[in-house]
Design a protein around this motif. Structure first.
Motif, mmCIF file in Angstrom:
data_model
loop_
_atom_site.group_PDB
_atom_site.id
_atom_site.type_symbol
_atom_site.label_atom_id
_atom_site.label_comp_id
_atom_site.label_asym_id
_atom_site.label_seq_id
_atom_site.Cartn_x
_atom_site.Cartn_y
_atom_site.Cartn_z
ATOM 1 N N GLU A 5 0.824 -1.205 0.000
ATOM 2 C CA GLU A 5 0.000 0.000 0.000
ATOM 3 C C GLU A 5 0.861 1.259 0.000
ATOM 4 N N GLU A 6 1.972 1.187 0.729
ATOM 5 C CA GLU A 6 2.877 2.329 0.772
ATOM 6 C C GLU A 6 3.394 2.672 -0.622
ATOM 7 N N TYR A 7 3.801 1.654 -1.366
ATOM 8 C CA TYR A 7 4.349 1.905 -2.699
ATOM 9 C C TYR A 7 3.264 2.242 -3.708
ATOM 10 N N ARG A 8 2.057 1.747 -3.507
ATOM 11 C CA ARG A 8 0.954 2.171 -4.372
ATOM 12 C C ARG A 8 0.655 3.645 -4.159
ATOM 13 N N ASN A 9 0.674 4.075 -2.899
ATOM 14 C CA ASN A 9 0.471 5.500 -2.621
ATOM 15 C C ASN A 9 1.598 6.342 -3.202
ATOM 16 N N LEU A 10 2.815 5.824 -3.095
ATOM 17 C CA LEU A 10 3.956 6.546 -3.656
ATOM 18 C C LEU A 10 3.817 6.660 -5.171
ATOM 19 N N LEU A 11 3.402 5.584 -5.821
ATOM 20 C CA LEU A 11 3.193 5.618 -7.265
ATOM 21 C C LEU A 11 2.087 6.592 -7.629
ATOM 22 N N ARG A 12 1.012 6.605 -6.852
ATOM 23 C CA ARG A 12 -0.093 7.516 -7.119
ATOM 24 C C ARG A 12 0.359 8.970 -7.018
ATOM 25 N N ARG A 13 1.121 9.267 -5.974
ATOM 26 C CA ARG A 13 1.612 10.642 -5.818
ATOM 27 C C ARG A 13 2.589 11.009 -6.932
ATOM 28 N N SER A 14 3.409 10.039 -7.336
ATOM 29 C CA SER A 14 4.368 10.303 -8.414
ATOM 30 C C SER A 14 3.649 10.603 -9.722
ATOM 31 N N LEU A 15 2.575 9.873 -9.999
ATOM 32 C CA LEU A 15 1.818 10.111 -11.228
ATOM 33 C C LEU A 15 1.140 11.481 -11.210
ATOM 34 N N ILE A 16 0.636 11.871 -10.031
ATOM 35 C CA ILE A 16 0.014 13.192 -9.911
ATOM 36 C C ILE A 16 1.050 14.288 -10.147
ATOM 37 N N VAL A 17 2.221 14.131 -9.533
ATOM 38 C CA VAL A 17 3.295 15.122 -9.719
ATOM 39 C C VAL A 17 3.742 15.148 -11.171
ATOM 40 N N THR A 18 3.857 13.980 -11.798
ATOM 41 C CA THR A 18 4.265 13.918 -13.196
ATOM 42 C C THR A 18 3.245 14.608 -14.093
ATOM 43 N N GLY A 19 1.966 14.376 -13.826
ATOM 44 C CA GLY A 19 0.921 15.042 -14.602
ATOM 45 C C GLY A 19 0.982 16.553 -14.440
ATOM 46 N N SER A 20 1.202 17.016 -13.216
ATOM 47 C CA SER A 20 1.331 18.455 -12.970
ATOM 48 C C SER A 20 2.553 19.020 -13.670
ATOM 49 N N SER A 196 14.017 19.012 -12.366
ATOM 50 C CA SER A 196 13.831 19.035 -10.916
ATOM 51 C C SER A 196 12.859 17.950 -10.471
ATOM 52 N N ILE A 197 11.740 17.833 -11.176
ATOM 53 C CA ILE A 197 10.739 16.825 -10.824
ATOM 54 C C ILE A 197 11.295 15.420 -11.009
ATOM 55 N N LEU A 198 12.016 15.200 -12.099
ATOM 56 C CA LEU A 198 12.599 13.882 -12.343
ATOM 57 C C LEU A 198 13.570 13.510 -11.225
ATOM 58 N N GLY A 199 14.462 14.434 -10.870
ATOM 59 C CA GLY A 199 15.412 14.163 -9.802
ATOM 60 C C GLY A 199 14.732 13.912 -8.474
ATOM 61 N N ALA A 200 13.681 14.691 -8.181
ATOM 62 C CA ALA A 200 12.972 14.533 -6.911
ATOM 63 C C ALA A 200 12.254 13.192 -6.828
ATOM 64 N N ILE A 201 11.667 12.742 -7.937
ATOM 65 C CA ILE A 201 10.963 11.458 -7.939
ATOM 66 C C ILE A 201 11.944 10.304 -7.732
ATOM 67 N N VAL A 202 13.069 10.342 -8.451
ATOM 68 C CA VAL A 202 14.078 9.289 -8.284
ATOM 69 C C VAL A 202 14.581 9.268 -6.843
ATOM 70 N N ALA A 203 14.838 10.438 -6.282
ATOM 71 C CA ALA A 203 15.337 10.524 -4.908
ATOM 72 C C ALA A 203 14.306 10.011 -3.906
ATOM 73 N N THR A 204 13.043 10.290 -4.145
ATOM 74 C CA THR A 204 11.990 9.832 -3.246
ATOM 75 C C THR A 204 11.916 8.306 -3.219
ATOM 76 N N TYR A 205 11.989 7.707 -4.401
ATOM 77 C CA TYR A 205 11.988 6.241 -4.449
ATOM 78 C C TYR A 205 13.244 5.677 -3.804
ATOM 79 N N ALA A 206 14.388 6.324 -4.020
ATOM 80 C CA ALA A 206 15.635 5.844 -3.418
ATOM 81 C C ALA A 206 15.541 5.869 -1.897
ATOM 82 N N ALA A 207 15.000 6.954 -1.356
ATOM 83 C CA ALA A 207 14.875 7.072 0.094
ATOM 84 C C ALA A 207 13.911 6.031 0.659
ATOM 85 N N HIS A 208 12.834 5.763 -0.064
ATOM 86 C CA HIS A 208 11.880 4.757 0.406
ATOM 87 C C HIS A 208 12.469 3.352 0.329
ATOM 88 N N LEU A 209 13.153 3.058 -0.774
ATOM 89 C CA LEU A 209 13.749 1.728 -0.913
ATOM 90 C C LEU A 209 14.807 1.473 0.153
#
Length: 233
Positions: A5-20, A196-209
């Motif tokens: 569920e944590e990673y599904r939420n992370l994916l959902r937020r990433s898709l929203i940020v990517t769309g924005s 900036s968004i690309l770097g932030a998304i990669v970093a967010t996944y790295a921190a979670h992993l």
């Protein structure tokens, strides 16, 4: 919340940020990028030396990341990492991976640069060339997304997530470097946003992993229960 569920939420937020981000890029492409690039050129803002100096740190941090990783691996032989050492390890890996993502995405997008820098490359200011040319590879079509911005956020976002008290320092250090990329006409505004968004998304996944989080003590009442459980019965 379980890990799935944590990673599904992370994916959902990433898709929203990517769309924005895509929406912001489209807006900048049609109504912002050209105007800002010509403004910088007409008023010679890119002649301000401090803006050039501010563009130097991101590639230098990447250049030294491999050495930092090697030193950390040697350090690990003498015991577990301290929190900041683990954060540094993840931040260096995040930066390197984010830049590889940026290179791949740059080949997919194929955007001309704001100005002509080398080998008479087509550009908005130099030749009037503007736009995306998907799946064209080469240094002349590598403006989008910004590699500098991707490196900056790929590195610092890990620190912001794992050590929130560094948020103000990261903002003070990163904001001027991001602005300098536009002020030097190295990149369009939308390039910097996307990088900036690309770097932030990669970093967010790295921190979670890596399961990075701020070390914190238990609240006082939890410690009291552990020490004197009988007092609460």
């Amino acid at each position: 919340m379980n890990e799935n569920e944590e990673y599904r939420n992370l994916l959902r937020r990433s898709l929203i940020v990517t769309g924005s981000c895509i929406l912001a890029v489209v807006i900048c492409y049609f109504w912002v990028d050209r105007g800002v690039a010509f403004f910088v050129y007409d008023y010679h803002i890119n002649n301000v030396a401090v803006f050039r100096w501010l563009t130097y740190p991101p590639p230098e941090v990447q250049n030294w990341s491999a050495l930092a990783l090697a030193i950390l691996m040697v350090r690990r032989a003498w015991g577990p990492f301290l929190h900041w050492q683990k954060v540094l390890l993840v931040a260096c890996l995040s930066l390197i991976i984010a830049d590889d993502f940026r290179i791949s995405l740059g080949d997919v997008c194929g955007r001309y640069w704001p100005e002509t820098w080398t080998h008479d490359n087509p550009s908005l200011i130099g030749t009037g060339a503007y736009g995306f040319h998907p799946f064209q590879r080469g240094d002349d079509v590598g403006s989008f997304p910004s590699g500098h911005a991707c490196r900056i956020l790929g590195f610092t976002t890990v620190w912001i997530i794992a050590m929130p008290q560094s948020r103000m320092i990261a903002t003070v250090l990163c904001a001027p470097m991001l602005v300098s990329l536009v002020a030097m006409n190295y990149h369009f505004v939308s390039d910097v946003i996307a990088g900036s968004i690309l770097g932030a998304i990669v970093a967010t996944y790295a921190a979670h992993l890596a399961r990075l989080q701020m070390p914190r003590e238990d609240p006082a009442w939890v410690r009291a229960v552990r020490l004197h459980p009988g007092q609460l019965t």
